[in-house]
Design an enzyme around this catalytic site. Structure first.
Site, mmCIF file in Angstrom:
data_model
loop_
_atom_site.group_PDB
_atom_site.id
_atom_site.type_symbol
_atom_site.label_atom_id
_atom_site.label_comp_id
_atom_site.label_asym_id
_atom_site.label_seq_id
_atom_site.Cartn_x
_atom_site.Cartn_y
_atom_site.Cartn_z
ATOM 1 N N ASP A 1 -1.965 -32.645 20.183
ATOM 2 C CA ASP A 1 -1.288 -33.263 19.034
ATOM 3 C C ASP A 1 -0.248 -34.273 19.522
ATOM 4 O O ASP A 1 0.138 -34.271 20.702
ATOM 5 C CB ASP A 1 -0.621 -32.139 18.217
ATOM 6 C CG ASP A 1 -0.460 -32.488 16.749
ATOM 7 O OD1 ASP A 1 -0.603 -33.677 16.397
ATOM 8 O OD2 ASP A 1 -0.190 -31.568 15.955
ATOM 9 N N ASP B 1 -4.429 -34.741 8.097
ATOM 10 C CA ASP B 1 -3.806 -33.509 7.604
ATOM 11 C C ASP B 1 -4.135 -33.302 6.132
ATOM 12 O O ASP B 1 -3.837 -32.254 5.572
ATOM 13 C CB ASP B 1 -2.281 -33.579 7.767
ATOM 14 C CG ASP B 1 -1.865 -33.215 9.185
ATOM 15 O OD1 ASP B 1 -2.728 -32.769 9.959
ATOM 16 O OD2 ASP B 1 -0.680 -33.378 9.511
#
Ligand code: DGJ
Length: 729
Positions: A480, A550
């Site tokens: 990430d 997301d």
């Protein structure tokens, strides 16, 4: 695939299956672009194309060409340079020891290589002998002594050309590169629409299309990373070109940092496109003998519209860019803990997740953020990559063993480039966080960026990661990256080299990714940057899948996945079924099936009915795996243009089966709903596996599939239609 040099006319001809690219060395030693487009069987007369427009009395005449009508200002050029008479945007600008930026590159030599060389420190497409051929042209600037080596690779099975440049200081004094683009594309005229992908967090990769206009236009990143705001992709579609017809030129940059795709339509109505490192905040000092390599641009040509371009990119990336063994290996069906638990988990909860997941047929559990240091929220602990044994009692080995004993494999989350001020790492090395001297650090998500330009920083993070990964049975990593870079500077660089920071940062990230993937080649790496904030070909080189957003709402995902599909294959798009209930679980699955497919929910909370649905989806995942991962994608109705439906289909390469999906975003007023399909064999019969009805491929493609009868009963907002067609013997 063939690269030819016609000695007499000093003309280079680069042929792929369906395209020809041609340019010529003129008498001044300039590389003059002649043609890029549909394959030509003869180049007779093409040289006339070197003359573009009427000579303008304000344009400088060129001292090296004995033709009063030749000016760099109007010539179509392969690698336009700054300051010697071309006033348009330039690919190269070098500031020499005398302080000026006049850069004038002339041909020296060329060679044709079989295969494709790699690019030092950078991800790049690969292709061995027989699959690729490379042209390397050497140019030089006589005043600074800088040499440019332009690389063009043509691939045997794809209408793709890759381009990059290697710049060497062959002079006696240091020089500064102020612009160093990778490639220039000169288009005939301005009758093109520009299609690109813009977005933001949770709304990545939204496709927009608009006509070119006179003047400068383009997209860029100055964020240190690619960012969700603009993808390093651009398509130039001849006006009138659509999904399945017309000429399209696609450009995609294999780079994950500050990029620019700049276009200029000049006063003659001629278009120049440059792609490469963003010159904003860039300056690279080259000492005598030093070399700088630009990232690579992938150029895809299609005369079958955007769909043809996309299918070329998809296959090309799987064959020639994703270097992971997972590129063509069946991926595990995973469940990720993030939306199910956020930071609130311990070993017991994770084992319960694994048990429930196993019962549904899910193959891997990914433990997301929150397993390390003192990480209970997003305020602290990034940089402290030791297992939090208060949460995971008995440690990671014990947890993984319990999960593995259930028959579930295990994956883990990292954010290697980041550091929280509240972390042991920061307390020990505050100077490792990026910050320009004398400035306050702007935090983002309470975190700073680690100075990845520094080897000591990378070594520390590598070692911390190595210790955990080498001692545990970890089979997947989610990498990430949740902020962009402000106050950019490195304390390890002298003032005259601070302009190198952003590119050195990207090289540092690539180095760390390379070390991790080399040390653990069995690991499946999934990239992520607050969703699809770094969804680019540079990342695809290391990680064959990238978390696309997301935003897991199935309707919102449509435009995100549609946009990303312009250049990225379904097998690269991280897509999960979440607990977001705006749509039915079958629609969420139908949309996630257009991606890597997985789950992002608490499996313990599913109802019996939902569990049955998930088991069926898991079976579908296996059934349609090859079709969705290696099939040809046809976009039928795009969610950004059609307010009601979004339709797409995957067709197997041999056209023996197809999976068609329609998602109803908003039920239309009209009852008549007939959808023409694409990509089938018109002469074969196809059976609708749901109803048993048999149709000729030509009927489905020309007359269309009639969905009208189902409308009011089945086709409400947020529902979907999925149809599997199989060719009949
Ligand atoms: C942002 C990612 O996009 C999410 O999936 C999740 O991994 C969080 N970061 C964790 O902090």
């Amino acid at each position: 695939m063939q690269i030819k040099f016609h000695e007499e006319s000093r003309l280079f001809q680069l042929d792929s299956k369906n395209s020809t690219y041609a340019f010529q060395i003129n008498e001044g030693g300039y590389l003059v672009h002649l043609y890029y487009g549909k394959k030509l069987s003869s180049l007779q007369g093409l040289e006339k194309n070197a003359f573009r427009g009427v000579y303008d009395s304000l344009s400088p005449q060129n001292p090296y060409v004995d033709d009063p009508y030749f000016s760099l200002d109007i010539a179509p050029l392969e690698f336009p340079c700054n300051g010697a008479g071309d006033f348009r945007i330039s690919a190269l600008s070098v500031r020499g020891e005398k302080g000026d930026t006049v850069t004038d590159m002339h041909y020296v030599s060329h060679r044709i290589l079989s295969g494709k060389p790699g690019l030092s420190g950078l991800p790049a497409a690969f292709g061995e002998e027989g699959k690729a051929q490379t042209l390397e042209i050497e140019l030089t600037d006589k005043v600074t002594g800088v040499r440019a080596f332009l690389l063009y690779t043509v691939f045997a099975d794809f209408d793709v050309i890759t381009r990059s440049a290697r710049l060497e200081n062959g002079g006696q004094s240091p020089v500064d590169l102020e612009r160093a683009y990778s490639a220039c594309l000169e288009l005939p005229g301005m009758g093109f629409d520009c299609i690109h992908l813009h977005g933001r967090w949770a709304k990545e990769n939204t496709a927009v299309r608009h006509p070119l206009q006179h003047g400068l236009q383009g997209i860029q990143s100055k964020r240190g990373m690619t960012g969700p705001n603009h993808n390093p992709f651009m398509a130039l579609a001849a006006q009138g070109a659509g999904e399945e017809s017309g000429e399209v030129y696609g450009l995609n940059l294999i780079y994950s940092g500050n990029f620019a795709i700049d276009m200029e339509v000049d006063d003659r109505g001629v278009t120049r496109v440059l792609a490469g490192i963003n010159p904003a905040d860039f300056r690279w000092r080259l000492e005598p003998g030093e070399v700088f390599t630009t990232p690579e641009v992938v150029l895809a040509y299609s005369n079958e519209g955007l769909g043809g371009m996309s299918r070329t990119f998809h296959k090309f990336y799987i064959e020639h860019l994703m270097r992971s063994a997972w590129a063509k290996k069946k991926r595990p069906l995973l469940i990720n803990s993030w939306e199910a638990a956020f930071f609130d988990f311990d070993d017991e909860k994770l084992v319960e997740f694994a048990k429930a997941a196993k019962d549904l047929g899910i193959e891997m559990l990914v433990m997301d953020d929150g397993w390390f240091g003192d990480r209970h929220d997003d305020f602290r602990a990034l940089g402290d990559w030791q297992v939090n044994e208060e949460k995971l009692k008995g440690g990671l080995q014990s947890l993984i063993k319990r999960v593995n004993d259930l028959g579930v494999s295990f994956g883990i989350w990292y954010e290697p480039e980041m550091i929280n001020p509240d972390s042991d790492l920061y307390r020990a090395h505050p100077d490792w966080a990026v910050c320009a001297p004398g400035r306050e650090k702007s935090l983002s998500r309470h975190q700073c960026v680690l100075d990845m330009t520094r080897k000591d920083v990378r070594d520390n993070i590598f070692q911390q990661m190595y210790d955990v990964i080498s001692q545990n049975n970890i089979e997947y990593i989610k990498w990430d990256c949740n902020r962009h870079i402000s106050e950019a500077a490195s304390l390890s660089l002298p003032p005259e080299r601070q302009g190198e920071f952003f590119h050195r940062y990207v090289l540092g990230v690539y180095d760390l990714m390379d070390r991790i993937t080399t040390a653990f080649p069995h690991i499946l790496l999934e990239n992520c940057s607050s969703g699809g904030g770094r969804f680019d070909p540079g990342m695809l080189y290391y990680s064959p899948q990238i978390w696309a957003s997301d935003n897991t709402d199935a309707i919102e995902r449509l435009s995100i996945q549609f946009g990303a599909s312009l250049c990225y294959p379904a097998s690269s798009m991280g897509a999960h079924v979440s607990a977001n209930t705006r749509t039915d679980i079958s629609t969420r699955a139908a949309v996630a099936m257009w991606g890597t497919f997985g789950y992002e929910l608490d499996p313990r909370l599913l109802t019996e009915e939902e569990k049955e649905a998930v088991r069926a989806q898991v079976a579908d995942y296996h059934k349609y795996y090859d079709l969705t991962h290696y099939g040809d994608l046809y976009r039928l109705n795009t969610p950004t243009e059609n307010p009601h439906f979004c339709d797409w289909m995957f067709v197997s390469p041999d056209k023996s089966e197809a999976l068609y999906t329609r998602v109803i975003m908003r039920r239309p007023g009209k009852v008549y709903q007939v959808q023409r399909l694409q990509g089938l064999d018109p002469d074969r019969l196809y059976k609708d596996e749901e109803t048993g009805e048999v149709y000729a491929g030509g009927v489905l493609m020309q007359a269309g599939l009639d969905l009208s009868a189902r409308q009011w009963a089945d086709l409400g907002d947020g529902t979907c239609v999925v149809k599997h067609f199989t060719a009949q013997p």
